[in-house]
Design an enzyme around this catalytic site. Structure first.
Site, PDB file in Angstrom:
ATOM      1  N   HIS A 228      40.735  91.834  64.693  1.00 45.70           N
ATOM      2  CA  HIS A 228      39.506  91.511  65.159  1.00 45.70           C
ATOM      3  C   HIS A 228      39.221  91.942  66.553  1.00 45.70           C
ATOM      4  CE1 HIS A 228      38.737  87.779  62.216  1.00 45.70           C
ATOM      5  NE2 HIS A 228      40.102  88.209  61.775  1.00 45.70           N
ATOM      6  N   SER A 229      37.774  91.878  66.850  1.00 43.01           N
ATOM      7  CA  SER A 229      37.521  92.056  68.111  1.00 43.01           C
ATOM      8  C   SER A 229      36.355  90.888  68.378  1.00 43.01           C
ATOM      9  CB  SER A 229      36.908  93.661  68.499  1.00 43.01           C
ATOM     10  OG  SER A 229      35.551  93.546  67.807  1.00 43.01           O
TER      11      SER A 229
ATOM     12  N   ARG B  88      27.825  89.283  60.835  1.00 36.11           N
ATOM     13  CA  ARG B  88      29.389  89.011  60.744  1.00 36.11           C
ATOM     14  C   ARG B  88      29.945  89.009  59.391  1.00 36.11           C
ATOM     15  NH1 ARG B  88      33.019  85.429  64.144  1.00 36.11           N
ATOM     16  NH2 ARG B  88      33.835  83.752  62.827  1.00 36.11           N
TER      17      ARG B  88
ATOM     18  N   ARG C 285      30.831  93.184  62.084  1.00 29.44           N
ATOM     19  CA  ARG C 285      30.385  93.848  63.277  1.00 29.44           C
ATOM     20  C   ARG C 285      31.410  94.214  64.305  1.00 29.44           C
ATOM     21  NH1 ARG C 285      27.736  88.091  65.619  1.00 29.44           N
ATOM     22  NH2 ARG C 285      29.770  86.913  65.640  1.00 29.44           N
ATOM     23  N   GLU C 286      32.709  93.841  63.924  1.00 28.58           N
ATOM     24  CA  GLU C 286      33.667  94.325  64.816  1.00 28.58           C
ATOM     25  C   GLU C 286      34.414  95.524  64.386  1.00 28.58           C
ATOM     26  OE1 GLU C 286      36.138  90.551  64.093  1.00 28.58           O
ATOM     27  OE2 GLU C 286      34.676  89.365  64.845  1.00 28.58           O
TER      28      GLU C 286
ATOM     29  N   ASN D 226      36.378  84.409  57.449  1.00 20.53           N
ATOM     30  CA  ASN D 226      37.311  83.851  58.064  1.00 20.53           C
ATOM     31  C   ASN D 226      37.369  82.295  58.307  1.00 20.53           C
ATOM     32  OD1 ASN D 226      39.989  84.610  58.958  1.00 20.53           O
ATOM     33  ND2 ASN D 226      39.322  84.603  61.075  1.00 20.53           N
TER      34      ASN D 226
ATOM     35  N   GLU E 286      42.686  90.287  68.532  1.00 22.85           N
ATOM     36  CA  GLU E 286      41.556  90.319  68.876  1.00 22.85           C
ATOM     37  C   GLU E 286      41.507  91.719  69.935  1.00 22.85           C
ATOM     38  OE1 GLU E 286      38.757  88.665  68.084  1.00 22.85           O
ATOM     39  OE2 GLU E 286      39.247  86.941  67.307  1.00 22.85           O
TER      40      GLU E 286
ATOM     41  N   HIS F 137      35.316  90.736  59.605  1.00 22.46           N
ATOM     42  CA  HIS F 137      33.925  90.391  60.409  1.00 22.46           C
ATOM     43  C   HIS F 137      33.270  91.656  60.244  1.00 22.46           C
ATOM     44  CE1 HIS F 137      35.469  86.389  62.117  1.00 22.46           C
ATOM     45  NE2 HIS F 137      34.862  86.162  60.948  1.00 22.46           N
TER      46      HIS F 137
HETATM   47  O1  0X9 Z   1      36.499  82.951  64.908  1.00 24.85           O
HETATM   48  C1  0X9 Z   1      37.247  83.960  64.502  1.00 24.85           C
HETATM   49  O2  0X9 Z   1      37.352  83.747  63.250  1.00 24.85           O
HETATM   50  C2  0X9 Z   1      38.044  84.798  65.055  1.00 24.85           C
HETATM   51  N1  0X9 Z   1      37.378  85.279  66.447  1.00 24.85           N
HETATM   52  S1  0X9 Z   1      36.160  86.338  66.126  1.00 24.85           S
HETATM   53  O3  0X9 Z   1      35.361  86.299  67.364  1.00 24.85           O
HETATM   54  N2  0X9 Z   1      36.616  87.558  65.679  1.00 24.85           N
HETATM   55  O4  0X9 Z   1      35.392  85.901  65.194  1.00 24.85           O
HETATM   56  C3  0X9 Z   1      39.438  84.051  65.605  1.00 24.85           C
HETATM   57  C4  0X9 Z   1      40.305  83.378  64.521  1.00 24.85           C
HETATM   58  C5  0X9 Z   1      41.445  82.908  65.059  1.00 24.85           C
HETATM   59  N3  0X9 Z   1      42.276  82.205  63.951  1.00 24.85           N
HETATM   60  C6  0X9 Z   1      41.741  80.851  63.371  1.00 24.85           C
HETATM   61  N4  0X9 Z   1      40.983  80.225  63.956  1.00 24.85           N
HETATM   62  N5  0X9 Z   1      42.506  80.582  62.349  1.00 24.85           N
HETATM   63 ZN    ZN Z   2      36.382  88.527  64.093  1.00 23.35          ZN
END
Ligand code: 0X9
Ligand code: ZN
Length: 256
Positions: A146-147, A76, A23-24, A93, A222, A21
């Site tokens: 991630h963050s 993102r 922005r992280e 993601n 995270e 992502h």
């Molecule tokens: O939403 C996401 O992709 C992740 N959080 S973020 O705030 N960095 O975007 C969490 C991903 C957790 N894993 C899955 N949902 N498979």
């Molecule tokens: Zn992320």
């Protein structure tokens, strides 16, 4: 990057990536720090390097990362154009090929969580998945950074109604990581399944690593903060947080 000692040795391996992502920013910083520690200070990390090889991808989404420097700090997704839409970019993601297209993964190209037209439609996820599959038989752990929020998450992310058969071990090793990270800087991490602790979201790399590639220990970490500055973590915190991420890595790998 592959870090193997000696070169080309066939040890069990750990996958580490950051920056999926855009922005992280603390994520590529932390993963780059891990790379530097394992290479420049290898003598201090023989506990890890004598037993494991490491595959390290510091920036999974380089186009998006650049764009957050030049145009939009809070971008993102990736930056490839979409067919039949003027909106740009796939959420990398939501694009992985395990339970692709389920909850929390938008079919709308204009959304922040756009999953792309099909699983692995994005070059970034396709290339990484091929690389991983060729070596998956050797990979023991998959860590994606991630963050923000301070969570250690394990599968499943696509549903809250099921859990992997080894969830107790996933939870235990996650807690060992959280403990080590807390000890470094006093940041508390919550440990649990992604769908239950955060929200259901299908097409994540963590779910594919576990369900598609068969890597037993798969985590999304995270990093800080817990919400005060969010993605805009002040530069003064970079050093501490990258060191804390490394402490988590060390503890989790040593607990395998
Ligand atoms: O939403 C996401 O992709 C992740 N959080 S973020 O705030 N960095 O975007 C969490 C991903 C957790 N894993 C899955 N949902 N498979
Ligand atoms: Zn992320």
């Amino acid at each position: 990057m592959e870090i193997s000692q000696p070169k080309g040795s066939n040890k069990p391996a750990i996958w580490i990536d950051g920056g999926i992502h855009a922005r992280e920013w603390i994520s590529p910083a932390s993963v780059t720090y891990m790379l530097s520690e394992l290479v420049e200070n290898s003598a201090y990390h023989q506990d890890l390097l004598s037993k494991y090889s490491f595959y390290i991808m510091p920036v999974m989404n380089p186009d998006g990362y650049e764009y957050t420097h030049t145009n939009d700090r809070l971008w993102r997704k990736a930056r490839s154009p979409t067919h039949h839409s003027s909106c740009i970019g796939t959420d990398l993601n939501r694009n992985w090929g395990y339970k692709y297209g389920g909850k929390g993964a938008s079919p709308n190209p204009c959304d922040e969580t756009y999953r792309g037209p099909s699983a692995f439609s994005a070059r970034e996820t396709r290339a990484a998945s091929y690389f991983i599959l060729q070596r998956a038989h050797n990979m023991k752990m998959f860590l994606t950074f991630h963050s923000y929020g301070q969570y250690i998450l394990y599968p499943w992310g696509y549903t809250a109604n099921d859990e992997p058969s080894n969830w107790r071990d996933l939870h235990r090793i996650g807690q060992i990581g959280a403990q080590a990270m807390f000890k470094k800087n006093g940041h508390s991490y919550s440990v649990g399944s992604a769908a239950k602790l955060l929200y259901p979201a299908a097409g994540g790399s963590d779910d594919w690593a576990k369900g598609g590639a068969g890597i037993e220990y798969s985590y999304t970490i995270e990093l800080p903060d817990a919400g005060r500055y969010g993605f805009l973590l002040p530069a003064i915190q970079i050093r501490n947080v990258t060191q804390e991420a490394f402490a988590g890595l060390e503890a989790m790998v040593n607990a395998l």
